[in-house]
Write an enzyme that holds these catalytic residues in place. Structure first.
Site, short mmCIF file in Angstrom:
data_model
loop_
_atom_site.label_atom_id
_atom_site.label_comp_id
_atom_site.label_asym_id
_atom_site.label_seq_id
_atom_site.Cartn_x
_atom_site.Cartn_y
_atom_site.Cartn_z
N TYR A 1 0.86 -1.19 0.00
CA TYR A 1 0.00 0.00 0.00
C TYR A 1 0.89 1.23 0.00
O TYR A 1 1.83 1.34 0.80
CB TYR A 1 -0.93 0.03 1.21
CG TYR A 1 -1.80 1.28 1.29
CD1 TYR A 1 -1.58 2.25 2.27
CD2 TYR A 1 -2.81 1.51 0.35
CE1 TYR A 1 -2.36 3.39 2.33
CE2 TYR A 1 -3.59 2.67 0.41
CZ TYR A 1 -3.36 3.61 1.40
OH TYR A 1 -4.12 4.74 1.45
N ASP B 1 9.34 2.67 -0.64
CA ASP B 1 8.33 3.40 0.11
C ASP B 1 8.60 3.15 1.59
O ASP B 1 8.20 2.12 2.14
CB ASP B 1 6.92 2.92 -0.29
CG ASP B 1 5.86 3.63 0.54
OD1 ASP B 1 4.66 3.49 0.19
OD2 ASP B 1 6.20 4.30 1.53
N LYS C 1 4.95 10.05 8.07
CA LYS C 1 4.76 9.60 9.46
C LYS C 1 5.83 10.13 10.42
O LYS C 1 5.80 11.30 10.78
CB LYS C 1 4.64 8.07 9.48
CG LYS C 1 3.41 7.58 8.67
CD LYS C 1 3.22 6.10 8.75
CE LYS C 1 2.23 5.62 7.72
NZ LYS C 1 0.83 5.60 8.20
P1 KE4 Z 1 -0.67 8.88 3.92
O1 KE4 Z 1 -1.17 9.48 2.63
O2 KE4 Z 1 -1.77 8.16 4.68
O3 KE4 Z 1 0.08 9.88 4.80
O4 KE4 Z 1 0.44 7.77 3.58
C1 KE4 Z 1 0.10 6.76 2.67
C2 KE4 Z 1 1.04 5.59 2.88
C3 KE4 Z 1 2.09 5.41 2.01
N1 KE4 Z 1 2.95 4.38 2.15
C4 KE4 Z 1 2.82 3.49 3.18
C5 KE4 Z 1 3.79 2.37 3.30
C6 KE4 Z 1 1.76 3.64 4.10
O5 KE4 Z 1 1.64 2.75 5.12
C7 KE4 Z 1 0.86 4.70 3.97
C8 KE4 Z 1 -0.31 4.90 4.92
N2 KE4 Z 1 -0.46 3.92 5.94
C9 KE4 Z 1 -1.79 3.74 6.48
C10 KE4 Z 1 -1.81 2.57 7.46
N3 KE4 Z 1 -1.36 1.37 6.92
C11 KE4 Z 1 -2.29 4.99 7.13
C12 KE4 Z 1 -3.54 4.85 7.95
C13 KE4 Z 1 -4.75 5.29 7.20
O6 KE4 Z 1 -4.82 5.05 5.97
O7 KE4 Z 1 -5.62 5.86 7.86
#
Ligand code: KE4
Length: 437
Positions: free
Chosen positions: A150, A245, A273
Site C-alpha cells: 500500500y 516506500d 509519518k
Molecule cells: P498517507 O497518505 O496516509 O500519509 O500515507 C500513505 C502511505 C504510504 N505508504 C505506506 C507504506 C503507508 O503505510 C501509507 C499509509 N499507511 C496507512 C496505514 N497502513 C495509514 C492509515 C490510514 O490510511 O488511515
C-alpha cells in the site's frame, strides 16, 4: 488487572452516530471505522506518552501510535514545545524557510540516499510524485508494485493483481479506471522468480519498481535475504528506478530506515509519518540527477500550498533529533521483550498465531504459517484477530483495528506497559483457545 473491566463507551457511540451523518462511514480514513473487527469506533479525547483516553474517560495503552508517526509517544514535550514555538511565529508562509533547510540536511545525514528531496504533505503525495518523477526521468510508462503493498491512494497505485503471477493491474478501487492502472504491473512480494519474469516480459518499458522494503500493509512481513538485493540488481540491469516506500519503515526500523538495515540503496525514497512528528508531512527524494527533473528545475510538475509547512517541519525536527542510536537500542530491547513474552503466551495457549516483527513494528498474525506475502497473509483467521482485538480493548490496550496492519512500540512505552500488555494477551489468548473454534 484490567484497566477497563466491561467499560462502556456511550459518548463514543453518540459521537459515531453524529459522525456517520457527516463523514462516509463516520470517519476520515477507512481503517478507523473498525469495519474488519466490528463494533463502534472509539473516539479519542487526548493522548500522553504511551496512553490515549477516549471521550468516556477510558484509558488505553496505545500500540497504534497513529499508524506510525508517534515513535516518541503522544504529546511528547519536546515536540509540543517545538510546535507551539513555531506556530507562535506564524503557521505558514508559502515561502522558503531556514527550518526546511535544517530538516532537509538532517534527513540527508540520516538517510544519505536522499541527495535531493521535495517536502510534501502526506505519504500519498510522496509516492504519487516519486512515480511521476521516475516516469519523467526515464521517459517510460510502466511501473511495478507488489500485491498487498500500500502506497497511499493515488490512482496508479490502487491496482490489484489479476489472475496470474505477473499481471497488469486491475482497479483496486471503484472510481479507478482501467486506464489508470493499465501500466501498473502487480507481482507477489518475496517471489524472486516472478520479479525476474516481470522484467523479462517488460524489459526496458519499466520506469520504476515501488516497494515497501518491509511490507507493513499486509501486516509486518520480512524480506527474504536475497530479495531486496535482487530488486536492486534487476533495476540496474534494466535501467529501472528502485523506489523504497519507507513511509512506515523510515526512521522506524533503524535510524536510516530499511535501506540502512538491509544495505540496499534505492534510487528514490518516500517518507512520511515519523518525519512529520505527528503533523501532515511527507518527503520524496533520492538521486540528485533524478530529482532535478522536478519543477522548477525540470519538466515534471509537482507543487503544494503547505509543502514544508513550518509547524510540521518543527515537529519533524524535534522528533528526528531525539532518534539517536540509543533510541533504537531502547526500542529494540523493549520490542524484543514483547516478542519473547507474547511468543511464550501464544505457545502456551495453543492458539494458531505468530508474531512477526522488525524493530518496533510488529503484527500478531492468526495465521498457520509464516506470512511471506499477501497470499499467506490471507490465510489468517481474521475472526480470531477481531476477538483478540476486542479482548485487548476491553482490558485497556489499543491495537490496530485490522489484521493486516502494523502495531508499534514507542519510546514512551516502558517495561511496565509491555508486561501488562503480554499479561492481558495471555488472558485473551487463553479465552480464545477455550472458546468455539
Ligand atoms: P498517507 O497518505 O496516509 O500519509 O500515507 C500513505 C502511505 C504510504 N505508504 C505506506 C507504506 C503507508 O503505510 C501509507 C499509509 N499507511 C496507512 C496505514 N497502513 C495509514 C492509515 C490510514 O490510511 O488511515
Amino acid at each position: 488487572m484490567a484497566t477497563n473491566p466491561g467499560s462502556k463507551r456511550p459518548r463514543s457511540t453518540t459521537l459515531f452516530e453524529r459522525a456517520s451523518a457527516l463523514f462516509p462511514g463516520g470517519v476520515n480514513s477507512p481503517v478507523r471505522a473498525f469495519k474488519s473487527v466490528g463494533g463502534t469506533p472509539v473516539f479519542i479525547d487526548r493522548g500522553v506518552g504511551p496512553f490515549i483516553y477516549d471521550v468516556d474517560g477510558n484509558r488505553y495503552t496505545d500500540f497504534v501510535g497513529s499508524w506510525g508517526p508517534l515513535i516518541l509517544g503522544h504529546a511528547d514535550p519536546d515536540v509540543v514545545a517545538a510546535v507551539i514555538r513555531a506556530a507562535s511565529l506564524g503557521t505558514t508562509f508559502g515561502a522558503p524557510t531556514a527550518r526546511e533547510v535544517e530538516l532537509g540536511e538532517l534527513v540527508r545525514f540520516m538517510m544519505p540516499s536522499l541527495e535531493k528531496m521535495r517536502f510534501v504533505s502526506s505519504g500519498t503525495e510522496a509516492t504519487m510524485s516519486a512515480l511521476r518523477a521516475a516516469r519523467g526521468f526515464t521517459g517510460r510508462h510502466r511501473i511495478i508494485k507488489v500485491d498487498g503493498g500500500y502506497h497511499g491512494h493515488s490512482d496508479a497505485l490502487l491496482a490489484k493483481a489479476g489472475s496470474g503471477v505477473v499481471t497488469l493491474g486491475l482497479p483496486g478501487s471503484s472510481g479507478v479506471t482501467p486506464a489508470a492502472v493499465a501500466d501498473t504491473l502487480v507481482v507477489p512480494y518475496n517471489d524472486l522468480d516472478a520479479m525476474r519474469v516481470a522484467f523479462e516480459e517488460h524489459r526496458d518499458e519499466i520506469a520504476a519498481l515501488i516497494v515497501e522494503p518491509i511490507p507493513a500493509n499486509m501486516g509486518v512481513v520480512l524480506p527474504r535475504p536475497a530479495y531486496l538485493p535482487l530488486l536492486r540488481n534487476l533495476c540496474d540491469e534494466h535501467g529501472t528506478l528502485l523506489i523504497f516506500d519507507e513511509v512506515i519503515t523510515g526512521f522506524r526500523v533503524a535510524r536510516g530506515g530499511a535501506q540502512q538495515l538491509y544495505g540496499v540503496r534505492p534510487d528514490l525514497t518516500c517518507l512520511g509519518k515519523v518525519v512529520g512528528g505527528g503533523l501532515p508531512f511527507g518527503i520524496y527524494g533520492g538521486r540528485a540527477d533524478v530529482m532535478d527533473v522536478v519543477a522548477p528545475s525540470g519538466p515534471v510538475y509537482q507543487a503544494g500550498t503547505l509543502a514544508g509547512n513550518p509547524v510540521a517541519v518543527a515537529a519533524g525536527l524535534a522528533t528526528l533529533k531525539r532518534l539517536d542510536e540509543h533510541a533504537y537500542v531502547a526500542l529494540e530491547g523493549l520490542s524484543r521483550v514483547l516478542e519473547d513474552d507474547l511468543g511464550r503466551a501464544i505457545r502456551r495457549s495453543g492458539v494458531t498465531a505468530r508474531l512477526q516483527r522488525v524493530g518496533s513494528a510488529f503484527t500478531l498474525f492468526f495465521a498457520p504459517e509464516e506470512v511471506v506475502d499477501l497470499a499467506s497473509a490471507k490465510q489468517s483467521n481474521t475472526d480470531h484477530y477481531a476477538k483478540f482485538f476486542h479482548g485487548m480493548l476491553e482490558r485497556g490496550f489499543m491495537l490496530p483495528p485490522a489484521q493486516f496492519e502494523a502495531a508499534f512500540v514507542s519510546l514512551a512505552h516502558t517495561l511496565e506497559e509491555v508486561n501488562a500488555f503480554t499479561d492481558a494477551a495471555r488472558e485473551v489468548l487463553t479465552s480464545l483457545a477455550t472458546s468455539a473454534p
